[in-house]
Design a protein around this motif. Structure first.
Motif, PDB file in Angstrom:
ATOM      1  N   ALA A 144       0.830  -1.208   0.000  1.00  0.00           N
ATOM      2  CA  ALA A 144       0.000   0.000   0.000  1.00  0.00           C
ATOM      3  C   ALA A 144       0.859   1.251   0.000  1.00  0.00           C
ATOM      4  CB  ALA A 144      -0.916  -0.003   1.214  1.00  0.00           C
ATOM      5  N   THR A 145       0.391   2.260  -0.716  1.00  0.00           N
ATOM      6  CA  THR A 145       1.055   3.566  -0.741  1.00  0.00           C
ATOM      7  C   THR A 145       0.269   4.614   0.047  1.00  0.00           C
ATOM      8  OG1 THR A 145      -0.097   4.122  -2.801  1.00  0.00           O
ATOM      9  CG2 THR A 145       2.096   3.120  -2.998  1.00  0.00           C
ATOM     10  N   VAL A 146      -1.018   4.344   0.279  1.00  0.00           N
ATOM     11  CA  VAL A 146      -1.915   5.315   0.909  1.00  0.00           C
ATOM     12  C   VAL A 146      -2.692   4.642   2.033  1.00  0.00           C
ATOM     13  CG1 VAL A 146      -3.905   6.830   0.534  1.00  0.00           C
ATOM     14  CG2 VAL A 146      -2.168   6.621  -1.250  1.00  0.00           C
ATOM     15  N   THR A 147      -2.779   5.306   3.182  1.00  0.00           N
ATOM     16  CA  THR A 147      -3.635   4.823   4.265  1.00  0.00           C
ATOM     17  C   THR A 147      -4.065   6.021   5.097  1.00  0.00           C
ATOM     18  OG1 THR A 147      -3.875   3.082   5.928  1.00  0.00           O
ATOM     19  CG2 THR A 147      -1.860   4.389   6.021  1.00  0.00           C
ATOM     20  N   ALA A 148      -5.016   5.799   6.000  1.00  0.00           N
ATOM     21  CA  ALA A 148      -5.527   6.895   6.821  1.00  0.00           C
ATOM     22  C   ALA A 148      -6.141   6.323   8.087  1.00  0.00           C
ATOM     23  CB  ALA A 148      -6.584   7.697   6.053  1.00  0.00           C
ATOM     24  N   ALA A 149      -6.094   7.121   9.160  1.00  0.00           N
ATOM     25  CA  ALA A 149      -6.672   6.690  10.433  1.00  0.00           C
ATOM     26  C   ALA A 149      -6.722   7.868  11.387  1.00  0.00           C
ATOM     27  CB  ALA A 149      -5.858   5.549  11.050  1.00  0.00           C
ATOM     28  N   PRO A 150      -7.535   7.770  12.447  1.00  0.00           N
ATOM     29  CA  PRO A 150      -7.508   8.774  13.515  1.00  0.00           C
ATOM     30  C   PRO A 150      -6.287   8.569  14.402  1.00  0.00           C
ATOM     31  CG  PRO A 150      -9.425   7.319  13.722  1.00  0.00           C
ATOM     32  CD  PRO A 150      -8.559   6.761  12.659  1.00  0.00           C
ATOM     33  N   ASN A 151      -5.986   9.575  15.201  1.00  0.00           N
ATOM     34  CA  ASN A 151      -4.789   9.574  16.034  1.00  0.00           C
ATOM     35  C   ASN A 151      -4.730   8.364  16.974  1.00  0.00           C
ATOM     36  OD1 ASN A 151      -2.454  11.443  17.095  1.00  0.00           O
ATOM     37  ND2 ASN A 151      -3.466  10.643  18.893  1.00  0.00           N
ATOM     38  N   PHE A 152      -5.874   7.952  17.555  1.00  0.00           N
ATOM     39  CA  PHE A 152      -5.838   6.871  18.537  1.00  0.00           C
ATOM     40  C   PHE A 152      -5.288   5.585  17.923  1.00  0.00           C
ATOM     41  CE2 PHE A 152      -9.830   5.396  16.680  1.00  0.00           C
ATOM     42  CZ  PHE A 152      -9.779   4.019  16.874  1.00  0.00           C
ATOM     43  N   ALA A 153      -5.570   5.358  16.628  1.00  0.00           N
ATOM     44  CA  ALA A 153      -5.099   4.143  15.977  1.00  0.00           C
ATOM     45  C   ALA A 153      -3.581   4.162  15.824  1.00  0.00           C
ATOM     46  CB  ALA A 153      -5.770   3.984  14.617  1.00  0.00           C
ATOM     47  N   TYR A 154      -3.031   5.325  15.499  1.00  0.00           N
ATOM     48  CA  TYR A 154      -1.569   5.425  15.404  1.00  0.00           C
ATOM     49  C   TYR A 154      -0.930   5.185  16.770  1.00  0.00           C
ATOM     50  CZ  TYR A 154      -2.095   7.203  10.670  1.00  0.00           C
ATOM     51  OH  TYR A 154      -2.401   7.317   9.337  1.00  0.00           O
ATOM     52  N   ALA A 155      -1.581   5.668  17.829  1.00  0.00           N
ATOM     53  CA  ALA A 155      -1.050   5.452  19.182  1.00  0.00           C
ATOM     54  C   ALA A 155      -1.037   3.964  19.528  1.00  0.00           C
ATOM     55  CB  ALA A 155      -1.874   6.232  20.201  1.00  0.00           C
ATOM     56  N   ILE A 156      -2.144   3.270  19.258  1.00  0.00           N
ATOM     57  CA  ILE A 156      -2.254   1.850  19.582  1.00  0.00           C
ATOM     58  C   ILE A 156      -1.250   1.024  18.771  1.00  0.00           C
ATOM     59  CG2 ILE A 156      -3.747  -0.179  19.389  1.00  0.00           C
ATOM     60  CD1 ILE A 156      -6.108   1.694  20.034  1.00  0.00           C
ATOM     61  N   VAL A 157      -1.233   1.246  17.457  1.00  0.00           N
ATOM     62  CA  VAL A 157      -0.378   0.437  16.597  1.00  0.00           C
ATOM     63  C   VAL A 157       1.090   0.773  16.815  1.00  0.00           C
ATOM     64  CG1 VAL A 157       0.186  -0.080  14.186  1.00  0.00           C
ATOM     65  CG2 VAL A 157      -2.193   0.047  14.914  1.00  0.00           C
ATOM     66  N   GLY A 158       1.388   2.051  17.107  1.00  0.00           N
ATOM     67  CA  GLY A 158       2.772   2.419  17.397  1.00  0.00           C
ATOM     68  C   GLY A 158       3.315   1.639  18.585  1.00  0.00           C
ATOM     69  N   ARG A 159       2.515   1.538  19.647  1.00  0.00           N
ATOM     70  CA  ARG A 159       2.945   0.790  20.839  1.00  0.00           C
ATOM     71  C   ARG A 159       3.155  -0.692  20.516  1.00  0.00           C
ATOM     72  NH1 ARG A 159      -0.760   2.962  25.933  1.00  0.00           N
ATOM     73  NH2 ARG A 159      -0.110   5.150  25.865  1.00  0.00           N
ATOM     74  N   ARG A 160       2.264  -1.253  19.712  1.00  0.00           N
ATOM     75  CA  ARG A 160       2.362  -2.693  19.426  1.00  0.00           C
ATOM     76  C   ARG A 160       3.485  -2.994  18.438  1.00  0.00           C
ATOM     77  NH1 ARG A 160      -3.480  -5.524  20.266  1.00  0.00           N
ATOM     78  NH2 ARG A 160      -4.191  -4.121  21.910  1.00  0.00           N
ATOM     79  N   MET A 161       3.701  -2.108  17.472  1.00  0.00           N
ATOM     80  CA  MET A 161       4.807  -2.334  16.542  1.00  0.00           C
ATOM     81  C   MET A 161       6.149  -2.254  17.255  1.00  0.00           C
ATOM     82  SD  MET A 161       4.086  -0.752  12.756  1.00  0.00           S
ATOM     83  CE  MET A 161       4.230   0.966  13.271  1.00  0.00           C
ATOM     84  N   ALA A 162       6.218  -1.441  18.302  1.00  0.00           N
ATOM     85  CA  ALA A 162       7.471  -1.310  19.046  1.00  0.00           C
ATOM     86  C   ALA A 162       7.868  -2.632  19.688  1.00  0.00           C
ATOM     87  CB  ALA A 162       7.342  -0.216  20.099  1.00  0.00           C
ATOM     88  N   ARG A 163       6.884  -3.523  19.914  1.00  0.00           N
ATOM     89  CA  ARG A 163       7.162  -4.815  20.534  1.00  0.00           C
ATOM     90  C   ARG A 163       7.210  -5.959  19.523  1.00  0.00           C
ATOM     91  NH1 ARG A 163       3.055  -2.736  24.071  1.00  0.00           N
ATOM     92  NH2 ARG A 163       1.561  -4.245  23.233  1.00  0.00           N
ATOM     93  N   ALA A 164       6.971  -5.647  18.244  1.00  0.00           N
ATOM     94  CA  ALA A 164       6.929  -6.684  17.211  1.00  0.00           C
ATOM     95  C   ALA A 164       8.342  -7.140  16.836  1.00  0.00           C
ATOM     96  CB  ALA A 164       6.203  -6.170  15.972  1.00  0.00           C
ATOM     97  N   ASP A 165       8.417  -8.336  16.278  1.00  0.00           N
ATOM     98  CA  ASP A 165       9.711  -8.882  15.860  1.00  0.00           C
ATOM     99  C   ASP A 165      10.240  -8.142  14.640  1.00  0.00           C
ATOM    100  OD1 ASP A 165       9.521 -10.781  17.854  1.00  0.00           O
ATOM    101  OD2 ASP A 165       8.633 -12.301  16.528  1.00  0.00           O
ATOM    102  N   ASP A 166      11.558  -8.086  14.530  1.00  0.00           N
ATOM    103  CA  ASP A 166      12.175  -7.535  13.328  1.00  0.00           C
ATOM    104  C   ASP A 166      11.671  -8.294  12.108  1.00  0.00           C
ATOM    105  OD1 ASP A 166      13.617  -5.756  14.846  1.00  0.00           O
ATOM    106  OD2 ASP A 166      15.475  -6.924  14.804  1.00  0.00           O
ATOM    107  N   GLY A 167      11.393  -7.546  11.038  1.00  0.00           N
ATOM    108  CA  GLY A 167      10.957  -8.171   9.803  1.00  0.00           C
ATOM    109  C   GLY A 167       9.494  -8.553   9.759  1.00  0.00           C
TER     110      GLY A 167
END
Length: 552
Positions: free
Chosen positions: A253-276
């Motif tokens: 994907a080249t384009v996406t959109a979301a409200p701020n709360f979604a970026y907060a939630i996913v940012g926290r979870r991606m920080a704990r995700a495995d490399d790759g």
């Protein structure tokens, strides 16, 4: 036919071959791809099956969850000359009797002749029948043998295309009347400003289609220009938030959109995700809008995504509202998150956004939201309607081709514009270097000791405390307008119910708020996750939240 409908027809004609672009739905369990030509063909069959139920001035409501069902149904109504209203969907916690009562009031308000019912809401047919609401089953419409609509029904630019509901189950529902001309103007402005190219761009979204960002930005725009789109559902995202970056990776994907709360939630979870785990290197336009933007949470998403190839320049902070069809302003492309750091005292007491160094004590940080899109104007005025200069805080107004003409309310039509065409957004903000900055909703501003305190500053401070669910804190006014004006904070936490842990959490939240705004909340109320009153699109309902604060 209107220019908007012309774009839908042209998109279908251009996407009928082997390399045609289209819509993918059914992720993550049963992905299904259809070209826009196939969606259009299904839309014509639906329009043909509906027959005399469609036509200029006819209002059709839709209640369904699957974007694969909704897309042709919506287009079918437009091809038949009617207007669409996406009904708010009941959840497992919804009282169906209350939902039916509210829905009957909405249908009467908008003058709907018909409800199109799709999965998983077929079981609500009995509720609709009990309330004398006429409905048709979408599955039957698409599987029948009715002749397709031969040609789109001609409608003018001022004809209603979309009635966007702006409230959930409240006492006073309201719908924004979006015309064909409004839709065409805002679509063209977004396409130009975002530099959308159907040949290279693919959008991924899980946003609800009863919300303007989901319906207009993430379905109607791709449908109209023939851009590939992947649509999951909000339930899919809430069940597994990391599905979002997974789909971005899978479909490049080249384009996406979301409200701020979604970026907060996913940012926290991606920080704990495995490399790759993900590959976000394809993203070039990552829009953040629909609610106040928290620069810290946004930066957290950017930082967490860097490990997976996310470019910091792809973040685009935006200002939008249904009354402008969707988009009012986009931050400049390729510059990423840009923040204006201002002096809190000047902002709160003198209503000026005076710049200060990033490390200044008691600074406030606001995301820059870009210049108005083509065809739109934004200005700032004081309470007397006098225009204010750069960095002066006041009431934000908008004007232009995408600004809708009015609302439908239970008391009848209501204009959105004054005699000069300006619409009062209800927001306080300012302009700097031609970019819009939003400080907060005017009705929610807390006034204490001559200071204007914005709830978003309180809420961000609360959400920085470990144990508070990201994006799930609300600051509410108490004794508004009196000398005793105060505020309380209501938040969600998994610690709710544990007396000792709750007490420690409240103490830390209070300290963080005092540190941020210099004022102590009258109370901190801790609720179980999922308890904060919100609209169907996820925005806080402050009046309902205030009722949860115990009297003292």
């Amino acid at each position: 036919m209107s220019r908007f409908v012309e774009t839908l027809v042209a998109s279908a004609r251009e996407n009928s071959g082997e390399q045609a672009r289209g819509l993918t739905t059914g992720e993550p369990e049963q992905p299904r791809f259809r070209t826009w030509a196939e969606v259009h063909a299904e839309a014509r069959r639906i329009a043909g099956a509906l027959g005399h139920d469609l036509g200029p001035g006819r209002v059709v409501a839709i209640l369904a969850a699957d974007p694969g069902v909704i897309a042709p149904a919506v287009q079918g109504v437009w091809l038949g000359g009617g207007s669409v209203t996406m009904l708010h969907q009941p959840t497992q916690r919804t009282d169906l009797a209350h939902w039916a009562e509210d829905t009957v009031r909405v249908l009467k308000m908008i003058g709907a002749r018909l409800v199109l019912l799709g999965a998983p809401f077929e079981q609500l047919a009995e509720v609709l029948e009990e309330n004398a609401i006429v409905y048709r089953n979408l599955a039957e419409l698409t599987s029948g043998d009715a002749e397709p609509l031969p040609e789109p029904v001609a409608v003018g630019e001022d004809a209603t295309a979309l009635l966007q509901l702006t409230s959930g189950s409240t006492a006073d529902p309201k719908a924004v009347r979006i015309t064909h001309g409004n839709l065409y103007a805002n679509l063209q402005a977004m396409i130009t400003t975002a530099e959308l190219d159907p040949a290279r761009d693919t959008a991924v979204s899980w946003l609800p289609l009863f919300h303007d960002m989901g319906m207009v930005g993430c379905l109607t725009v791709p449908m109209a220009i023939g851009m590939s789109a992947v649509k999951a559902t909000p339930a899919d995202f809430l069940a597994r938030p990391l599905l979002w970056p997974e789909l971005i990776s899978r479909y490049r994907a080249t384009v996406t959109a979301a409200p701020n709360f979604a970026y907060a939630i996913v940012g926290r979870r991606m920080a704990r995700a495995d490399d790759g785990a993900f590959d976000l290197s394809s993203l070039r336009f990552t829009l953040n809008g629909a609610e106040p933007i928290d620069p810290a949470a946004t930066q957290g998403f950017i930082d967490a995504g860097a490990r997976f190839g996310l470019s910091p320049d792809c973040m685009v902070c935006a200002f939008g509202m249904a009354e402008a069809t969707l988009a009012v302003s986009f931050a400049p492309l390729g510059r990423g998150l840009e923040v204006d750091v201002v002096d809190a005292e000047a902002l709160e007491q003198r209503r000026r956004a005076e710049p200060v160094p990033p490390d200044a004590e008691h600074a406030r940080r606001f995301a820059l939201l870009g210049a108005p899109l083509p065809g739109l104007e934004v200005d700032v005025v004081d309470d007397a309607g006098r225009q204010l200069g750069e960095r002066q805080v006041g009431r934000l107004r908008i004007r232009g081709a995408a600004v809708t003409p009015g609302y439908l309310t239970v008391d009848g039509p209501l204009s959105t514009q004054d005699e000069a065409g300006w619409l009062d957004t209800g927001d306080e903000g300012y302009v700097v270097d031609e970019q819009v900055v939003i400080c907060g909703r005017r009705k929610d501003v807390i006034i204490m000791g001559g200071r204007n305190i914005y709830p978003v500053d309180i809420e961000r401070a609360a959400c920085q405390v470990e144990g508070v669910r990201a994006g799930n804190a609300a600051a509410v006014r108490q004794d508004a307008g009196s000398r005793r004006e105060r505020f309380a904070v209501v938040l969600e936490s998994r610690l709710a119910g544990d007396v000792v842990a709750e007490k420690a959490l409240c103490k830390e939240v209070t300290a963080r708020i005092v540190d941020a705004v210099g004022v102590r909340p009258s109370a901190v109320v801790v609720l179980q996750p999922g308890s904060l009153p919100k609209t169907p699109s996820g925005k806080l309902r402050r009046a309902a939240t205030a009722a949860l604060v115990p009297a003292n």
